[in-house]
Write an enzyme that holds these catalytic residues in place. Structure first.
Site, PDB file in Angstrom:
ATOM      1  CE  LYS A 215      -2.138  -3.895   8.716  1.00  0.00           C
ATOM      2  NZ  LYS A 215      -3.360  -3.668   7.983  1.00  0.00           N
ATOM      3  CB  CYS A 269      -1.195   0.690   5.133  1.00  0.00           C
ATOM      4  SG  CYS A 269      -2.501   1.452   6.099  1.00  0.00           S
TER       5      CYS A 269
HETATM    6  N1  SAJ Z   1      -1.478   1.036  -5.861  1.00  0.00           N
HETATM    7  C1  SAJ Z   1      -0.829   0.924  -7.077  1.00  0.00           C
HETATM    8  N2  SAJ Z   1      -1.088  -0.163  -7.854  1.00  0.00           N
HETATM    9  C2  SAJ Z   1      -1.978  -1.129  -7.491  1.00  0.00           C
HETATM   10  C3  SAJ Z   1      -2.638  -0.999  -6.258  1.00  0.00           C
HETATM   11  C4  SAJ Z   1      -2.371   0.094  -5.451  1.00  0.00           C
HETATM   12  O1  SAJ Z   1      -0.013   1.780  -7.452  1.00  0.00           O
HETATM   13  O2  SAJ Z   1      -2.156  -2.068  -8.255  1.00  0.00           O
HETATM   14  C5  SAJ Z   1      -1.178   2.182  -4.984  1.00  0.00           C
HETATM   15  C6  SAJ Z   1      -2.361   3.099  -4.718  1.00  0.00           C
HETATM   16  O3  SAJ Z   1      -2.497   4.063  -5.736  1.00  0.00           O
HETATM   17  C7  SAJ Z   1      -1.968   3.697  -3.380  1.00  0.00           C
HETATM   18  C8  SAJ Z   1      -1.211   2.576  -2.689  1.00  0.00           C
HETATM   19  O4  SAJ Z   1      -0.856   1.671  -3.706  1.00  0.00           O
HETATM   20  O5  SAJ Z   1      -1.100   4.788  -3.553  1.00  0.00           O
HETATM   21  C9  SAJ Z   1      -1.951   1.842  -1.584  1.00  0.00           C
HETATM   22  O6  SAJ Z   1      -3.318   1.673  -1.944  1.00  0.00           O
HETATM   23  P1  SAJ Z   1      -4.111   0.312  -1.684  1.00  0.00           P
HETATM   24  O7  SAJ Z   1      -5.488   0.501  -2.140  1.00  0.00           O
HETATM   25  O8  SAJ Z   1      -3.369  -0.823  -2.278  1.00  0.00           O
HETATM   26  O9  SAJ Z   1      -4.028   0.079  -0.109  1.00  0.00           O
HETATM   27  P2  SAJ Z   1      -4.338   0.975   1.202  1.00  0.00           P
HETATM   28  O10 SAJ Z   1      -3.054   1.536   1.703  1.00  0.00           O
HETATM   29  O11 SAJ Z   1      -5.456   1.910   0.994  1.00  0.00           O
HETATM   30  O12 SAJ Z   1      -4.838  -0.191   2.204  1.00  0.00           O
HETATM   31  C10 SAJ Z   1      -3.970  -1.280   2.462  1.00  0.00           C
HETATM   32  C11 SAJ Z   1      -4.766  -2.577   2.254  1.00  0.00           C
HETATM   33  N3  SAJ Z   1      -3.850  -3.706   2.242  1.00  0.00           N
HETATM   34  C12 SAJ Z   1      -3.906  -4.648   1.291  1.00  0.00           C
HETATM   35  O13 SAJ Z   1      -4.662  -4.602   0.350  1.00  0.00           O
HETATM   36  C13 SAJ Z   1      -2.971  -5.798   1.439  1.00  0.00           C
HETATM   37  C14 SAJ Z   1      -5.788  -2.728   3.366  1.00  0.00           C
HETATM   38  O14 SAJ Z   1      -6.452  -3.973   3.280  1.00  0.00           O
HETATM   39  C15 SAJ Z   1      -5.103  -2.592   4.737  1.00  0.00           C
HETATM   40  O15 SAJ Z   1      -6.032  -2.738   5.808  1.00  0.00           O
HETATM   41  C16 SAJ Z   1      -4.479  -1.214   4.808  1.00  0.00           C
HETATM   42  O16 SAJ Z   1      -3.475  -1.153   3.782  1.00  0.00           O
HETATM   43  C17 SAJ Z   1      -3.865  -1.054   6.189  1.00  0.00           C
HETATM   44  O17 SAJ Z   1      -4.486  -0.379   7.027  1.00  0.00           O
HETATM   45  O18 SAJ Z   1      -2.813  -1.653   6.465  1.00  0.00           O
END
Ligand code: SAJ
Length: 457
Positions: A215, A269
């Protein structure tokens, strides 16, 4: 007859108690309840309990309102402030981060203590909360032993993390694969069978510490990759090229999947979980820690760009910020880098900030109309690429602004479209002029701006 047998094998019709009705607990409780189980949802918040008892949810997730309403009205999901005797207890409480960046396990502690008096032999205890490696085996099991029952012999105990993406929670609860870490193989098998009532993805069985680490490392992988993209953005700005174009073409390689830069990483997360690895392995987890620090530095980096762009303005510099949430099309402000950026701008002095975001009520952002908000502003800063900002009328914006400057931190707009309207377009990760000496000679091909495709978002 066969259906009954299949149902019994899946344990449908069991009494479940889901502790913690947040972004994960409530959808999970609703999924179990809509797939044949009787679920008590437990939360310390009277507001959440009252809303759920009326069949309402305070979480904005596609489809969740309907399933909660239906399961409550069918009597399959009920809300209580304290746990009720059940066959299985599923712990979905938060694990916040302490000021020293260690995990605050006090909610898990309280949740486990709350079930000790009602535990019975043969119960399942499942931890879903994101936790440092070893939490299930050490903290949870040693507390469970205080009940007089022995984990692994009298109780089935497992760590079963969620992996769902906010905005797609219900869909991903069903379709994603799951890793189930039992403290014994039998524990993992029982828990897998329980989740099989709604999970259609693969379910992999392992030990609890491996599942905890899985995780954490999934989110850490994303954090490190985003930090690499952020660093690339800074490098490309210095070289006078466009990082988004570099990423786009590099990702054409079959084994490359660079992420996107932005004003920082938020949410509860990705911005938090890597620290739980660092907490346990501080000397060894060097790249993980550096990535966290790079991502945390991005709001300041954007602030510096804002300062440079507005250096010629006398008096108060007015900035209109589009989007405040931690990512697009959600209402969640937790750990939002944009909130940090706004605080920094205000702390700088000499800046006034107006926000537009219909998803989150941040200082009146919800009710504000974009074309009114930009009136008299010197900078339009696209901070979150919410759907509704994709097609805006740049001419109307230009007419209202006091200084025609746009900073896109998400590569969401097309440079040409913005500039045709008479605004000057700036993109995070795109340096229009090299910032250092480069080799001379040849006719340069101008670096592209505003290149994007759906695969990049
Ligand atoms: N972000 C970037 N660049 C990217 C992708 C995301 O700057 O290329 C930023 C987003 O703007 C945001 C942050 O990262 O601020 C996180 O967003 P996200 O969409 O990547 O993830 P979360 O936090 O919404 O959800 C994550 C997911 N984890 C993964 O994709 C590995 C989700 O599957 C998990 O279940 C969740 O964390 C969790 O609950 O742990």
């Amino acid at each position: 007859m066969l259906t009954n047998l299949a149902d019994r094998l899946k344990g449908v019709g069991m009494k479940l108690c889901v502790i913690g009705l947040g972004y994960i607990g409530l959808p999970t409780a609703a999924m179990f309840a809509s797939n044949g189980h009787y679920v008590t949802g437990v939360d310390v918040s009277a507001r959440i309990i009252e809303a759920l008892s009326r069949g309402e949810t305070y979480i904005c997730e596609p489809g969740l309102g309907d399933v909660v309403h239906w399961t409550v009205s069918e009597g399959r999901l009920i809300a209580k402030e304290v746990p009720q005797p059940a066959d299985a207890y599923i712990i979905c409480v938060p694990t916040p981060i302490n000021p020293d960046r260690s995990a605050d396990l006090s909610y898990i502690d309280r949740a486990v203590r709350s079930i000790l008096p009602i535990l019975r032999k043969g119960n399942m205890v499942i931890l879903e909360s994101t936790s440092p490696p070893g939490t299930t085996r050490n903290l949870v099991c040693s507390m469970l032993s205080e009940s007089g029952l022995i984990p692994g012999r009298d109780l089935y105990v497992a760590y079963c993390p969620e992996r769902v993406l906010p905005g797609r929670i219900l869909k991903e609860l069903v379709s994603n694969s799951r890793v189930i870490g039992g403290i014994t193989k039998e524990s993992a098998i029982r828990v897998r069978d329980l989740y099989s009532c709604f999970v259609r993805g693969e379910m992999y069985i392992t030990d609890s510490t491996t599942a905890e680490m899985c995780k954490l490392v999934e989110n850490t992988y994303r954090d490190v990759n985003i930090a690499l993209a952020a660093e690339l953005a800074m490098i490309c700005e210095n070289l006078g090229i466009n990082a988004w174009e570099v990423i786009r073409y590099a990702n054409k390689h079959p084994r490359v999947n660079l992420h996107q830069p932005g004003p920082g990483v938020g949410g509860h997360c990705i911005a938090v979980d890597p620290w739980f690895i660092v907490q346990r392995q501080s000397g060894t987890a060097r790249m993980i820690e550096l990535a966290r620090r790079i991502n945390d530095s991005m709001p300041r980096y954007v602030l510096d760009r804002v300062k440079t762009l507005l250096k010629d303005i006398n008096g108060v510099r007015r900035v209109c910020v589009l989007g405040v949430t931690y990512k697009p099309n959600v209402d969640d402000l937790r750990e939002s880098p944009v909130v940090r950026l706004i605080s920094m701008l205000k702390a700088e002095g000499g800046y006034s900030v107006i926000t537009v975001d219909r998803h989150a009520d941040y200082e009146g952002s919800k009710g504000r109309e974009l074309y009114e908000a930009v009136r008299g502003c010197h900078l339009l800063l696209l901070a979150v690429n919410h759907r509704e900002f994709e097609h805006v009328d740049f001419r109307r914006i230009k007419e209202r602004m006091a200084y025609p400057c746009v900073l896109d931190t998400r590569n969401f707009w097309r440079a040409e479209e913005v500039e045709t309207a008479g605004l000057s377009y700036h993109l995070l990760g795109w340096g229009k002029e090299p910032n250092e000496e480069g080799p001379d000679g040849g006719v340069p091909i101008p670096a592209g701006g505003g290149v994007r495709s759906s695969e990049e978002r």
